[in-house]
Design an enzyme around this catalytic site. Sequence first.
Site, PDB file in Angstrom:
ATOM      1  N   ASP A 153     -40.968  37.385   6.338  1.00  0.00           N
ATOM      2  CA  ASP A 153     -40.060  38.263   5.616  1.00  0.00           C
ATOM      3  C   ASP A 153     -39.783  39.525   6.430  1.00  0.00           C
ATOM      4  O   ASP A 153     -40.706  40.283   6.744  1.00  0.00           O
ATOM      5  CB  ASP A 153     -40.715  38.627   4.274  1.00  0.00           C
ATOM      6  N   THR A 158     -33.274  40.197   4.620  1.00  0.00           N
ATOM      7  CA  THR A 158     -33.835  41.380   5.266  1.00  0.00           C
ATOM      8  C   THR A 158     -34.003  41.195   6.770  1.00  0.00           C
ATOM      9  O   THR A 158     -33.990  42.170   7.506  1.00  0.00           O
ATOM     10  CB  THR A 158     -35.196  41.730   4.642  1.00  0.00           C
ATOM     11  N   THR A 159     -34.167  39.956   7.217  1.00  0.00           N
ATOM     12  CA  THR A 159     -34.243  39.726   8.654  1.00  0.00           C
ATOM     13  C   THR A 159     -32.845  39.782   9.241  1.00  0.00           C
ATOM     14  O   THR A 159     -32.605  40.446  10.262  1.00  0.00           O
ATOM     15  CB  THR A 159     -34.842  38.332   8.957  1.00  0.00           C
ATOM     16  N   ASP A 193     -37.939  36.678  -3.033  1.00  0.00           N
ATOM     17  CA  ASP A 193     -36.609  36.493  -2.439  1.00  0.00           C
ATOM     18  C   ASP A 193     -35.766  35.544  -3.288  1.00  0.00           C
ATOM     19  O   ASP A 193     -34.605  35.818  -3.590  1.00  0.00           O
ATOM     20  CB  ASP A 193     -36.718  35.904  -1.018  1.00  0.00           C
TER      21      ASP A 193
HETATM   22  P1  ADP Z   1     -33.511  36.611   5.854  1.00  0.00           P
HETATM   23  O1  ADP Z   1     -34.785  37.389   5.747  1.00  0.00           O
HETATM   24  O2  ADP Z   1     -32.439  37.408   6.497  1.00  0.00           O
HETATM   25  O3  ADP Z   1     -33.097  35.959   4.597  1.00  0.00           O
HETATM   26  P2  ADP Z   1     -34.143  33.986   6.778  1.00  0.00           P
HETATM   27  O4  ADP Z   1     -35.270  33.689   7.710  1.00  0.00           O
HETATM   28  O5  ADP Z   1     -34.267  33.625   5.343  1.00  0.00           O
HETATM   29  O6  ADP Z   1     -33.818  35.497   6.934  1.00  0.00           O
HETATM   30  O7  ADP Z   1     -32.875  33.275   7.387  1.00  0.00           O
HETATM   31  C1  ADP Z   1     -31.632  33.353   6.800  1.00  0.00           C
HETATM   32  C2  ADP Z   1     -30.594  32.721   7.674  1.00  0.00           C
HETATM   33  O8  ADP Z   1     -30.863  31.340   7.884  1.00  0.00           O
HETATM   34  C3  ADP Z   1     -29.241  32.797   7.039  1.00  0.00           C
HETATM   35  O9  ADP Z   1     -28.290  33.128   7.996  1.00  0.00           O
HETATM   36  C4  ADP Z   1     -29.022  31.375   6.513  1.00  0.00           C
HETATM   37  O10 ADP Z   1     -27.654  31.062   6.461  1.00  0.00           O
HETATM   38  C5  ADP Z   1     -29.740  30.546   7.513  1.00  0.00           C
HETATM   39  N1  ADP Z   1     -30.220  29.279   6.963  1.00  0.00           N
HETATM   40  C6  ADP Z   1     -31.095  29.118   5.967  1.00  0.00           C
HETATM   41  N2  ADP Z   1     -31.351  27.812   5.734  1.00  0.00           N
HETATM   42  C7  ADP Z   1     -30.606  27.113   6.630  1.00  0.00           C
HETATM   43  C8  ADP Z   1     -30.428  25.721   6.921  1.00  0.00           C
HETATM   44  N3  ADP Z   1     -31.077  24.779   6.243  1.00  0.00           N
HETATM   45  N4  ADP Z   1     -29.593  25.392   7.921  1.00  0.00           N
HETATM   46  C9  ADP Z   1     -28.954  26.332   8.626  1.00  0.00           C
HETATM   47  N5  ADP Z   1     -29.091  27.663   8.407  1.00  0.00           N
HETATM   48  C10 ADP Z   1     -29.886  28.051   7.424  1.00  0.00           C
HETATM   49 MG    MG Z   2     -33.961  34.515   3.441  1.00  0.00          MG
END
Ligand code: ADP
Ligand code: MG
Length: 535
Positions: free
Chosen positions: A69, A102-103, A400
Amino acid sequence: MSLAFDDYGRPYIILRDQGQKKRMKGLEAYKSNILAAKAVANTLSSSLGPKGMDKMLVSPDGDVSVTNDGATIVEKMEIQHPTAKLLVELSQSQDAEIGDGTTGVVVLAGKLLEQALTLLDKGIHPLKISDGFDRACDVAIKHLETISEEIDIQANEHEALIQAACTALGSKVVSKRKRELGKIAVTAVLDVADLARRDVNLDLIKIQTKTGGSVEDTRLISGILIDKDMSHPQMPKEVNDARICLLTCPFEPPKPKTKHNINISSAEDYKKLYQQEQQYFVDMVKLVKASGANIALCQWGFDDEANHLLLQNELPAVRWVSGTDVELIAMATGARIIPRFQEITPEKLGKAGCVKEVQFGTSNERMLVIENCQCTKAVTILIRGGSQMIVDEAKRSIHDAICVIRNLIKDNRIVYGGGSAELACAIQVLQYADEVSSVEQYAIRSFADALEGIPCCLADNCGLNPITSVAQAKSRQLKENNPRIGIDCMELGTTDMKEQRIYETLSSKKQQIQLATQVVKMILKIDDVIAPDDY
Ligand code: ADP
Ligand code: MG
Protein backbone atom coordinates in the site's frame (compact mmCIF):
# COMPACT_ATOMS: atom_id res chain seq x y z
CA MET A 1 16.21 33.29 16.01
CA SER A 2 15.68 35.72 18.87
CA LEU A 3 13.65 38.78 19.54
CA ALA A 4 15.35 42.00 20.73
CA PHE A 5 14.22 45.59 21.31
CA ASP A 6 15.92 48.74 20.10
CA ASP A 7 16.35 51.98 22.05
CA TYR A 8 12.78 52.99 21.37
CA GLY A 9 11.33 49.70 22.50
CA ARG A 10 10.52 48.53 19.00
CA PRO A 11 10.97 44.80 18.53
CA TYR A 12 13.29 43.33 15.94
CA ILE A 13 14.39 39.84 15.12
CA ILE A 14 17.98 38.64 15.11
CA LEU A 15 18.64 35.71 12.80
CA ARG A 16 21.55 33.78 14.20
CA ASP A 17 23.93 31.66 12.10
CA GLN A 18 22.63 33.16 8.93
CA GLY A 19 26.00 32.76 7.32
CA GLN A 20 26.11 29.08 8.23
CA LYS A 21 22.83 28.16 6.66
CA LYS A 22 22.85 26.26 3.44
CA ARG A 23 21.13 28.09 0.69
CA MET A 24 20.19 26.94 -2.77
CA LYS A 25 18.72 29.17 -5.38
CA GLY A 26 17.30 29.04 -8.85
CA LEU A 27 17.93 26.09 -11.11
CA GLU A 28 19.99 24.32 -8.47
CA ALA A 29 17.08 24.48 -6.03
CA TYR A 30 14.56 23.20 -8.59
CA LYS A 31 16.76 20.32 -9.53
CA SER A 32 17.66 19.23 -6.05
CA ASN A 33 13.98 19.31 -5.03
CA ILE A 34 12.93 17.33 -8.03
CA LEU A 35 15.62 14.71 -7.56
CA ALA A 36 14.66 14.19 -3.92
CA ALA A 37 10.99 13.78 -4.74
CA LYS A 38 11.78 11.50 -7.66
CA ALA A 39 13.75 9.21 -5.41
CA VAL A 40 10.60 8.56 -3.38
CA ALA A 41 8.49 7.98 -6.46
CA ASN A 42 11.04 5.54 -7.85
CA THR A 43 10.86 3.43 -4.71
CA LEU A 44 7.12 3.10 -5.15
CA SER A 45 7.05 2.44 -8.86
CA SER A 46 7.97 -1.23 -8.49
CA SER A 47 4.94 -1.70 -6.22
CA LEU A 48 2.36 -0.57 -8.77
CA GLY A 49 -0.08 -2.97 -10.32
CA PRO A 50 -1.25 -6.56 -9.90
CA LYS A 51 2.28 -7.91 -10.10
CA GLY A 52 3.83 -5.11 -8.08
CA MET A 53 6.34 -6.02 -5.43
CA ASP A 54 5.78 -5.67 -1.72
CA LYS A 55 8.04 -3.73 0.58
CA MET A 56 9.32 -4.84 3.91
CA LEU A 57 9.68 -2.00 6.35
CA VAL A 58 11.38 -2.28 9.70
CA SER A 59 10.60 0.35 12.27
CA PRO A 60 13.29 1.69 14.65
CA ASP A 61 12.03 -0.63 17.36
CA GLY A 62 12.17 -3.67 15.17
CA ASP A 63 8.53 -4.07 14.10
CA VAL A 64 8.33 -5.53 10.63
CA SER A 65 5.56 -4.83 8.19
CA VAL A 66 5.19 -6.12 4.67
CA THR A 67 2.93 -4.03 2.48
CA ASN A 68 2.00 -3.04 -1.02
CA ASP A 69 0.00 0.00 0.00
CA GLY A 70 1.60 3.23 -1.22
CA ALA A 71 0.40 5.41 1.64
CA THR A 72 1.73 2.96 4.22
CA ILE A 73 5.11 2.58 2.49
CA VAL A 74 5.85 6.30 2.32
CA GLU A 75 4.57 6.84 5.82
CA LYS A 76 6.91 4.24 7.27
CA MET A 77 9.91 5.35 5.23
CA GLU A 78 10.50 8.22 7.67
CA ILE A 79 11.48 10.66 5.00
CA GLN A 80 13.45 13.72 6.09
CA HIS A 81 13.81 15.79 2.95
CA PRO A 82 11.20 18.56 2.93
CA THR A 83 10.27 18.23 -0.73
CA ALA A 84 10.14 14.47 -0.60
CA LYS A 85 7.76 14.88 2.33
CA LEU A 86 5.33 16.59 -0.02
CA LEU A 87 4.97 13.28 -1.83
CA VAL A 88 4.21 11.55 1.45
CA GLU A 89 1.42 14.03 2.02
CA LEU A 90 0.27 13.52 -1.55
CA SER A 91 -0.16 9.83 -0.97
CA GLN A 92 -1.92 10.44 2.30
CA SER A 93 -4.39 12.90 0.87
CA GLN A 94 -5.31 10.38 -1.82
CA ASP A 95 -5.75 7.85 1.00
CA ALA A 96 -7.97 10.16 3.01
CA GLU A 97 -10.17 11.29 0.12
CA ILE A 98 -10.39 8.15 -1.97
CA GLY A 99 -8.66 5.30 -0.15
CA ASP A 100 -7.28 3.52 -3.21
CA GLY A 101 -4.74 4.64 -5.78
CA THR A 102 -2.12 5.76 -3.30
CA THR A 103 0.77 4.20 -5.20
CA GLY A 104 -0.42 5.38 -8.58
CA VAL A 105 -0.62 9.01 -7.52
CA VAL A 106 3.00 9.09 -6.34
CA VAL A 107 4.27 7.26 -9.41
CA LEU A 108 2.46 9.74 -11.65
CA ALA A 109 3.93 12.68 -9.74
CA GLY A 110 7.38 11.12 -10.18
CA LYS A 111 6.89 10.81 -13.94
CA LEU A 112 5.75 14.42 -14.15
CA LEU A 113 8.81 15.58 -12.21
CA GLU A 114 11.07 13.58 -14.51
CA GLN A 115 9.55 15.39 -17.47
CA ALA A 116 9.88 18.73 -15.71
CA LEU A 117 13.59 18.12 -15.24
CA THR A 118 14.13 17.62 -18.97
CA LEU A 119 12.10 20.74 -19.74
CA LEU A 120 14.17 22.78 -17.27
CA ASP A 121 17.33 21.53 -18.95
CA LYS A 122 15.93 22.73 -22.24
CA GLY A 123 15.73 26.18 -20.67
CA ILE A 124 11.98 26.47 -20.32
CA HIS A 125 10.84 28.63 -17.42
CA PRO A 126 9.31 26.73 -14.49
CA LEU A 127 6.17 28.84 -14.60
CA LYS A 128 5.61 27.92 -18.23
CA ILE A 129 6.01 24.27 -17.34
CA SER A 130 3.55 24.70 -14.51
CA ASP A 131 1.06 26.40 -16.79
CA GLY A 132 1.36 23.77 -19.46
CA PHE A 133 0.86 20.96 -16.94
CA ASP A 134 -2.19 22.73 -15.60
CA ARG A 135 -3.81 23.03 -19.01
CA ALA A 136 -2.96 19.46 -19.89
CA CYS A 137 -4.45 18.29 -16.60
CA ASP A 138 -7.76 19.98 -17.43
CA VAL A 139 -7.85 18.29 -20.82
CA ALA A 140 -7.08 14.91 -19.27
CA ILE A 141 -9.79 15.26 -16.63
CA LYS A 142 -12.40 16.23 -19.20
CA HIS A 143 -11.44 13.30 -21.36
CA LEU A 144 -11.68 10.93 -18.42
CA GLU A 145 -15.29 11.98 -17.99
CA THR A 146 -16.11 11.33 -21.61
CA ILE A 147 -14.64 7.84 -21.59
CA SER A 148 -16.15 6.92 -18.22
CA GLU A 149 -19.05 4.49 -18.10
CA GLU A 150 -21.90 4.20 -15.65
CA ILE A 151 -22.34 0.86 -13.99
CA ASP A 152 -25.47 -0.62 -12.55
CA ILE A 153 -24.71 -1.23 -8.90
CA GLN A 154 -27.66 -3.51 -8.28
CA ALA A 155 -27.44 -5.76 -11.34
CA ASN A 156 -26.39 -9.39 -11.03
CA GLU A 157 -26.13 -9.39 -7.28
CA HIS A 158 -23.81 -6.40 -7.25
CA GLU A 159 -21.39 -8.06 -9.64
CA ALA A 160 -19.91 -4.74 -10.77
CA LEU A 161 -19.10 -3.72 -7.21
CA ILE A 162 -17.48 -7.06 -6.57
CA GLN A 163 -15.34 -6.68 -9.70
CA ALA A 164 -14.21 -3.22 -8.62
CA ALA A 165 -13.32 -4.57 -5.19
CA CYS A 166 -11.40 -7.40 -6.87
CA THR A 167 -9.38 -4.91 -8.91
CA ALA A 168 -8.39 -3.09 -5.73
CA LEU A 169 -7.52 -6.35 -3.97
CA GLY A 170 -5.81 -7.91 -6.98
CA SER A 171 -2.55 -6.11 -6.35
CA LYS A 172 -2.27 -7.06 -2.71
CA VAL A 173 -0.72 -9.85 -0.70
CA VAL A 174 -4.18 -11.37 -0.24
CA SER A 175 -4.93 -11.41 -3.99
CA LYS A 176 -5.46 -15.17 -4.01
CA ARG A 177 -8.60 -14.68 -1.97
CA LYS A 178 -9.73 -11.52 -3.71
CA ARG A 179 -13.12 -12.82 -4.74
CA GLU A 180 -14.14 -13.93 -1.23
CA LEU A 181 -12.75 -10.82 0.41
CA GLY A 182 -14.30 -8.62 -2.26
CA LYS A 183 -17.72 -10.14 -1.59
CA ILE A 184 -17.32 -9.59 2.15
CA ALA A 185 -16.38 -5.96 1.58
CA VAL A 186 -19.36 -5.38 -0.74
CA THR A 187 -21.82 -6.96 1.69
CA ALA A 188 -20.38 -4.96 4.58
CA VAL A 189 -20.68 -1.64 2.76
CA LEU A 190 -24.19 -2.37 1.46
CA ASP A 191 -25.27 -3.39 4.97
CA VAL A 192 -24.50 0.02 6.40
CA ALA A 193 -25.05 2.14 3.26
CA ASP A 194 -27.78 4.69 2.97
CA LEU A 195 -28.60 4.06 -0.69
CA ALA A 196 -31.25 6.76 -0.85
CA ARG A 197 -28.75 9.42 0.16
CA ARG A 198 -25.92 7.61 -1.62
CA ASP A 199 -23.83 7.80 1.47
CA VAL A 200 -21.87 5.35 3.57
CA ASN A 201 -20.62 5.97 7.06
CA LEU A 202 -17.45 3.90 7.11
CA ASP A 203 -17.22 4.23 10.89
CA LEU A 204 -20.01 1.67 11.10
CA ILE A 205 -17.78 -0.99 9.59
CA LYS A 206 -15.40 -2.23 12.19
CA ILE A 207 -12.38 -4.15 11.01
CA GLN A 208 -11.13 -6.48 13.71
CA THR A 209 -7.95 -8.46 13.23
CA LYS A 210 -7.10 -11.62 15.07
CA THR A 211 -4.12 -13.80 14.32
CA GLY A 212 -4.77 -17.48 13.94
CA GLY A 213 -6.53 -19.50 11.28
CA SER A 214 -5.99 -18.40 7.70
CA VAL A 215 -7.20 -15.64 5.42
CA GLU A 216 -10.04 -17.87 4.18
CA ASP A 217 -11.50 -17.79 7.67
CA THR A 218 -12.10 -14.06 7.36
CA ARG A 219 -15.78 -13.39 7.72
CA LEU A 220 -18.45 -10.79 8.11
CA ILE A 221 -20.31 -10.57 11.38
CA SER A 222 -23.46 -8.57 11.66
CA GLY A 223 -23.07 -6.57 14.82
CA ILE A 224 -20.16 -5.15 16.70
CA LEU A 225 -17.45 -7.60 17.61
CA ILE A 226 -15.16 -6.74 20.50
CA ASP A 227 -12.11 -8.73 21.34
CA LYS A 228 -13.00 -9.10 25.02
CA ASP A 229 -14.99 -11.51 27.12
CA MET A 230 -17.15 -11.20 30.20
CA SER A 231 -15.03 -10.18 33.15
CA HIS A 232 -15.88 -13.30 35.13
CA PRO A 233 -16.12 -16.80 33.66
CA GLN A 234 -19.29 -17.52 35.59
CA MET A 235 -21.23 -14.59 34.27
CA PRO A 236 -23.94 -15.43 31.71
CA LYS A 237 -22.62 -15.94 28.18
CA GLU A 238 -25.58 -14.27 26.58
CA VAL A 239 -27.65 -11.24 27.54
CA ASN A 240 -30.84 -10.85 25.55
CA ASP A 241 -32.69 -7.59 25.18
CA ALA A 242 -29.56 -5.85 26.42
CA ARG A 243 -29.69 -2.49 28.14
CA ILE A 244 -26.11 -1.35 28.06
CA CYS A 245 -24.46 0.96 30.54
CA LEU A 246 -21.38 2.41 28.86
CA LEU A 247 -18.91 3.63 31.44
CA THR A 248 -15.69 5.56 31.09
CA CYS A 249 -15.03 5.61 34.82
CA PRO A 250 -13.31 2.80 36.70
CA PHE A 251 -15.15 0.47 39.04
CA GLU A 252 -13.00 1.28 42.02
CA PRO A 253 -13.03 3.44 45.13
CA PRO A 254 -11.46 6.87 44.76
CA LYS A 255 -7.74 6.66 45.33
CA PRO A 256 -6.05 8.98 47.82
CA LYS A 257 -4.20 11.68 45.91
CA THR A 258 -0.43 11.70 46.37
CA LYS A 259 -0.61 14.74 48.61
CA HIS A 260 -2.73 13.01 51.22
CA ASN A 261 -1.81 10.31 53.65
CA ILE A 262 -3.99 7.76 55.31
CA ASN A 263 -2.77 6.76 58.74
CA ILE A 264 -3.92 3.41 59.91
CA SER A 265 -2.86 2.66 63.41
CA SER A 266 -5.16 -0.09 64.54
CA ALA A 267 -6.83 -3.16 63.15
CA GLU A 268 -10.18 -1.45 63.60
CA ASP A 269 -9.18 1.42 61.37
CA TYR A 270 -8.12 -1.02 58.74
CA LYS A 271 -11.42 -2.86 58.94
CA LYS A 272 -13.31 0.40 58.65
CA LEU A 273 -11.39 1.40 55.59
CA TYR A 274 -12.02 -1.99 54.08
CA GLN A 275 -15.71 -1.73 54.78
CA GLN A 276 -15.82 1.74 53.33
CA GLU A 277 -14.19 0.50 50.16
CA GLN A 278 -16.68 -2.32 49.96
CA GLN A 279 -19.47 0.16 50.40
CA TYR A 280 -18.19 2.14 47.43
CA PHE A 281 -18.38 -0.93 45.22
CA VAL A 282 -21.81 -1.82 46.48
CA ASP A 283 -23.07 1.71 45.81
CA MET A 284 -21.64 1.73 42.31
CA VAL A 285 -23.20 -1.58 41.40
CA LYS A 286 -26.48 -0.40 42.88
CA LEU A 287 -26.44 2.77 40.82
CA VAL A 288 -25.90 0.79 37.63
CA LYS A 289 -28.58 -1.74 38.48
CA ALA A 290 -31.05 0.93 39.56
CA SER A 291 -30.96 2.45 36.08
CA GLY A 292 -32.27 -0.81 34.67
CA ALA A 293 -29.04 -1.82 32.95
CA ASN A 294 -28.43 -5.52 32.54
CA ILE A 295 -24.86 -5.29 31.29
CA ALA A 296 -22.04 -2.85 31.97
CA LEU A 297 -19.27 -2.11 29.49
CA CYS A 298 -16.38 -0.33 31.08
CA GLN A 299 -13.50 1.43 29.38
CA TRP A 300 -11.38 0.86 32.47
CA GLY A 301 -10.57 -2.16 34.54
CA PHE A 302 -11.72 -3.35 37.92
CA ASP A 303 -10.08 -5.65 40.39
CA ASP A 304 -11.10 -9.11 41.49
CA GLU A 305 -12.95 -7.74 44.48
CA ALA A 306 -15.21 -5.63 42.25
CA ASN A 307 -15.51 -8.44 39.77
CA HIS A 308 -16.75 -10.78 42.45
CA LEU A 309 -19.28 -8.23 43.60
CA LEU A 310 -20.57 -7.74 40.08
CA LEU A 311 -21.05 -11.48 39.77
CA GLN A 312 -22.84 -11.64 43.11
CA ASN A 313 -25.18 -8.87 42.06
CA GLU A 314 -25.83 -10.55 38.72
CA LEU A 315 -24.53 -7.71 36.65
CA PRO A 316 -22.51 -9.04 33.69
CA ALA A 317 -19.64 -6.71 32.90
CA VAL A 318 -16.86 -6.28 30.39
CA ARG A 319 -13.66 -4.44 31.18
CA TRP A 320 -10.99 -2.69 29.13
CA VAL A 321 -13.26 -1.91 26.18
CA SER A 322 -11.18 0.27 23.83
CA GLY A 323 -12.00 3.91 23.25
CA THR A 324 -12.91 3.43 19.58
CA ASP A 325 -15.19 0.55 20.49
CA VAL A 326 -16.87 2.70 23.12
CA GLU A 327 -17.61 5.34 20.49
CA LEU A 328 -18.91 2.81 17.98
CA ILE A 329 -21.13 1.12 20.56
CA ALA A 330 -22.48 4.50 21.62
CA MET A 331 -23.30 5.37 18.02
CA ALA A 332 -24.95 2.07 17.19
CA THR A 333 -26.88 1.37 20.39
CA GLY A 334 -27.78 4.94 21.25
CA ALA A 335 -25.96 4.71 24.57
CA ARG A 336 -24.61 7.86 26.15
CA ILE A 337 -21.04 7.57 27.36
CA ILE A 338 -21.18 7.97 31.12
CA PRO A 339 -18.15 9.46 32.86
CA ARG A 340 -19.42 9.39 36.48
CA PHE A 341 -21.52 6.91 38.39
CA GLN A 342 -23.74 9.66 39.73
CA GLU A 343 -24.82 10.50 36.19
CA ILE A 344 -26.33 7.14 35.32
CA THR A 345 -29.97 7.46 34.29
CA PRO A 346 -32.25 5.05 32.42
CA GLU A 347 -32.33 7.25 29.26
CA LYS A 348 -28.59 6.99 28.91
CA LEU A 349 -28.59 3.25 28.39
CA GLY A 350 -27.99 1.80 24.95
CA LYS A 351 -30.19 -0.94 23.58
CA ALA A 352 -29.30 -4.01 21.59
CA GLY A 353 -31.06 -7.26 20.78
CA CYS A 354 -28.38 -9.43 22.23
CA VAL A 355 -24.86 -9.40 23.62
CA LYS A 356 -23.19 -12.78 23.56
CA GLU A 357 -19.88 -14.53 23.71
CA VAL A 358 -18.79 -16.32 20.58
CA GLN A 359 -15.91 -18.59 19.82
CA PHE A 360 -14.08 -18.83 16.51
CA GLY A 361 -12.26 -21.77 15.04
CA THR A 362 -10.76 -24.30 17.35
CA SER A 363 -9.05 -21.85 19.65
CA ASN A 364 -10.40 -21.25 23.11
CA GLU A 365 -10.42 -17.53 22.72
CA ARG A 366 -13.77 -15.88 22.99
CA MET A 367 -15.08 -12.55 21.81
CA LEU A 368 -18.27 -10.62 22.35
CA VAL A 369 -20.78 -9.70 19.69
CA ILE A 370 -23.37 -6.98 20.12
CA GLU A 371 -26.19 -7.77 17.73
CA ASN A 372 -29.26 -5.89 16.52
CA CYS A 373 -28.25 -2.51 17.82
CA GLN A 374 -31.10 -0.07 18.30
CA CYS A 375 -29.92 2.95 16.30
CA THR A 376 -28.00 1.90 13.24
CA LYS A 377 -26.77 -1.26 11.76
CA ALA A 378 -23.08 -1.87 12.36
CA VAL A 379 -21.01 -4.74 11.03
CA THR A 380 -17.59 -6.17 11.75
CA ILE A 381 -15.17 -7.80 9.38
CA LEU A 382 -13.14 -10.29 11.35
CA ILE A 383 -9.83 -10.79 9.59
CA ARG A 384 -7.91 -13.95 10.30
CA GLY A 385 -4.45 -14.89 9.11
CA GLY A 386 -1.34 -16.75 10.08
CA SER A 387 0.66 -13.83 11.39
CA GLN A 388 0.31 -10.27 12.53
CA MET A 389 1.96 -9.10 9.29
CA ILE A 390 -0.62 -10.87 7.15
CA VAL A 391 -3.65 -9.65 9.08
CA ASP A 392 -2.33 -6.07 9.11
CA GLU A 393 -1.80 -6.08 5.35
CA ALA A 394 -5.19 -7.75 4.83
CA LYS A 395 -6.76 -4.97 6.88
CA ARG A 396 -5.16 -2.28 4.70
CA SER A 397 -6.24 -4.10 1.54
CA ILE A 398 -9.83 -4.51 2.70
CA HIS A 399 -9.84 -0.84 3.62
CA ASP A 400 -8.94 -0.03 0.00
CA ALA A 401 -11.71 -2.27 -1.30
CA ILE A 402 -14.28 -0.78 1.07
CA CYS A 403 -13.33 2.71 -0.04
CA VAL A 404 -13.69 1.78 -3.71
CA ILE A 405 -17.19 0.44 -3.10
CA ARG A 406 -18.18 3.49 -1.09
CA ASN A 407 -16.95 5.74 -3.90
CA LEU A 408 -19.00 3.79 -6.41
CA ILE A 409 -22.12 4.18 -4.30
CA LYS A 410 -21.50 7.92 -4.26
CA ASP A 411 -20.69 8.11 -7.97
CA ASN A 412 -21.24 5.03 -10.10
CA ARG A 413 -18.98 6.00 -12.98
CA ILE A 414 -15.94 3.90 -13.73
CA VAL A 415 -12.98 3.93 -16.08
CA TYR A 416 -10.97 0.90 -17.03
CA GLY A 417 -7.61 0.13 -15.43
CA GLY A 418 -4.45 -1.52 -16.65
CA GLY A 419 -3.18 1.88 -17.76
CA SER A 420 -5.84 2.18 -20.47
CA ALA A 421 -7.44 5.33 -19.06
CA GLU A 422 -4.08 7.07 -18.72
CA LEU A 423 -3.16 6.07 -22.25
CA ALA A 424 -6.42 7.42 -23.64
CA CYS A 425 -5.85 10.70 -21.82
CA ALA A 426 -2.28 10.86 -23.10
CA ILE A 427 -3.52 10.57 -26.68
CA GLN A 428 -6.05 13.33 -26.12
CA VAL A 429 -3.49 15.61 -24.45
CA LEU A 430 -1.05 15.07 -27.34
CA GLN A 431 -3.70 16.15 -29.82
CA TYR A 432 -4.37 19.23 -27.75
CA ALA A 433 -0.65 20.08 -27.65
CA ASP A 434 -0.65 20.51 -31.42
CA GLU A 435 -3.24 23.26 -31.10
CA VAL A 436 -1.12 25.31 -28.70
CA SER A 437 1.34 27.61 -30.35
CA SER A 438 3.21 28.97 -27.32
CA VAL A 439 6.04 27.45 -25.28
CA GLU A 440 3.54 25.59 -23.11
CA GLN A 441 3.18 23.18 -25.98
CA TYR A 442 6.33 21.39 -24.82
CA ALA A 443 5.05 21.05 -21.29
CA ILE A 444 1.71 19.73 -22.51
CA ARG A 445 3.43 17.12 -24.62
CA SER A 446 5.58 16.12 -21.68
CA PHE A 447 2.44 15.73 -19.57
CA ALA A 448 1.20 13.20 -22.09
CA ASP A 449 4.51 11.37 -21.86
CA ALA A 450 4.20 11.28 -18.08
CA LEU A 451 0.71 9.77 -18.33
CA GLU A 452 2.12 7.09 -20.60
CA GLY A 453 4.55 6.37 -17.79
CA ILE A 454 1.79 4.57 -15.85
CA PRO A 455 1.09 1.78 -18.38
CA CYS A 456 4.86 1.63 -18.94
CA CYS A 457 5.41 1.06 -15.27
CA LEU A 458 2.65 -1.59 -15.11
CA ALA A 459 4.17 -3.46 -18.05
CA ASP A 460 7.64 -3.23 -16.57
CA ASN A 461 6.45 -4.61 -13.24
CA CYS A 462 4.94 -7.71 -14.81
CA GLY A 463 7.96 -8.55 -16.89
CA LEU A 464 6.69 -7.32 -20.26
CA ASN A 465 8.72 -5.05 -22.48
CA PRO A 466 7.32 -1.66 -21.53
CA ILE A 467 8.02 0.17 -24.77
CA THR A 468 6.65 -2.49 -27.10
CA SER A 469 3.54 -3.15 -25.08
CA VAL A 470 2.68 0.51 -24.62
CA ALA A 471 3.30 1.21 -28.30
CA GLN A 472 1.04 -1.69 -29.27
CA ALA A 473 -1.70 -0.61 -26.92
CA LYS A 474 -1.49 2.97 -28.11
CA SER A 475 -1.72 2.10 -31.77
CA ARG A 476 -4.70 -0.16 -31.11
CA GLN A 477 -6.44 2.57 -29.12
CA LEU A 478 -5.97 4.94 -32.04
CA LYS A 479 -6.90 2.46 -34.75
CA GLU A 480 -9.98 1.05 -33.06
CA ASN A 481 -10.91 4.26 -31.27
CA ASN A 482 -11.19 2.16 -28.15
CA PRO A 483 -10.02 3.78 -24.89
CA ARG A 484 -10.20 0.47 -23.06
CA ILE A 485 -7.01 -1.07 -24.43
CA GLY A 486 -4.37 -1.37 -21.74
CA ILE A 487 -1.67 -3.68 -20.50
CA ASP A 488 -2.46 -7.36 -20.14
CA CYS A 489 -0.61 -7.75 -16.86
CA MET A 490 -2.03 -11.14 -15.95
CA GLU A 491 -1.44 -12.54 -19.44
CA LEU A 492 -5.05 -13.45 -19.99
CA GLY A 493 -4.71 -13.05 -23.75
CA THR A 494 -6.67 -9.83 -24.20
CA THR A 495 -5.64 -6.23 -23.74
CA ASP A 496 -9.24 -5.02 -23.63
CA MET A 497 -9.70 -4.09 -19.99
CA LYS A 498 -13.46 -4.26 -20.30
CA GLU A 499 -13.16 -7.94 -21.14
CA GLN A 500 -10.76 -8.39 -18.23
CA ARG A 501 -13.19 -6.44 -16.08
CA ILE A 502 -10.56 -4.22 -14.45
CA TYR A 503 -12.74 -1.51 -12.96
CA GLU A 504 -11.43 1.64 -11.37
CA THR A 505 -13.54 4.47 -10.09
CA LEU A 506 -13.64 7.69 -12.08
CA SER A 507 -13.32 9.68 -8.87
CA SER A 508 -10.07 7.94 -7.98
CA LYS A 509 -8.45 8.45 -11.39
CA LYS A 510 -9.52 12.09 -11.50
CA GLN A 511 -8.18 12.71 -8.05
CA GLN A 512 -4.89 11.00 -8.87
CA ILE A 513 -4.22 13.20 -11.89
CA GLN A 514 -5.31 16.38 -10.15
CA LEU A 515 -3.37 15.81 -6.95
CA ALA A 516 -0.20 14.77 -8.76
CA THR A 517 -0.33 17.87 -10.97
CA GLN A 518 -0.91 20.08 -7.96
CA VAL A 519 2.11 18.80 -6.08
CA VAL A 520 4.38 19.05 -9.08
CA LYS A 521 3.26 22.63 -9.61
CA MET A 522 4.01 23.34 -6.00
CA ILE A 523 7.52 21.89 -6.25
CA LEU A 524 8.14 23.92 -9.40
CA LYS A 525 7.37 27.12 -7.53
CA ILE A 526 10.11 26.69 -4.96
CA ASP A 527 13.21 28.55 -6.15
CA ASP A 528 15.00 29.18 -2.88
CA VAL A 529 15.74 26.72 -0.13
CA ILE A 530 17.17 27.97 3.15
CA ALA A 531 17.90 25.19 5.57
CA PRO A 532 20.19 24.37 8.48
CA ASP A 533 23.58 23.17 7.39
CA ASP A 534 23.12 19.55 8.32
CA TYR A 535 20.37 19.04 5.80
P1 ADP B 1 -2.65 1.78 -5.96
O1 ADP B 1 -2.10 1.83 -4.57
O2 ADP B 1 -2.32 3.02 -6.71
O3 ADP B 1 -4.07 1.39 -6.03
P2 ADP B 1 -2.08 -0.79 -7.05
O4 ADP B 1 -0.86 -1.59 -6.71
O5 ADP B 1 -3.40 -1.20 -6.49
O6 ADP B 1 -1.77 0.68 -6.69
O7 ADP B 1 -2.16 -0.78 -8.62
C1 ADP B 1 -3.16 -0.11 -9.30
C2 ADP B 1 -2.89 -0.13 -10.78
O8 ADP B 1 -2.87 -1.46 -11.28
C3 ADP B 1 -3.98 0.58 -11.52
O9 ADP B 1 -3.42 1.36 -12.53
C4 ADP B 1 -4.81 -0.56 -12.11
O10 ADP B 1 -5.45 -0.16 -13.29
C5 ADP B 1 -3.79 -1.61 -12.36
N1 ADP B 1 -4.35 -2.96 -12.31
C6 ADP B 1 -4.94 -3.56 -11.27
N2 ADP B 1 -5.31 -4.82 -11.56
C7 ADP B 1 -4.92 -5.05 -12.85
C8 ADP B 1 -5.00 -6.17 -13.74
N3 ADP B 1 -5.55 -7.32 -13.36
N4 ADP B 1 -4.49 -6.02 -14.97
C9 ADP B 1 -3.92 -4.87 -15.35
N5 ADP B 1 -3.80 -3.78 -14.55
C10 ADP B 1 -4.30 -3.86 -13.33
MG1 MG C 1 -5.05 -0.32 -5.51
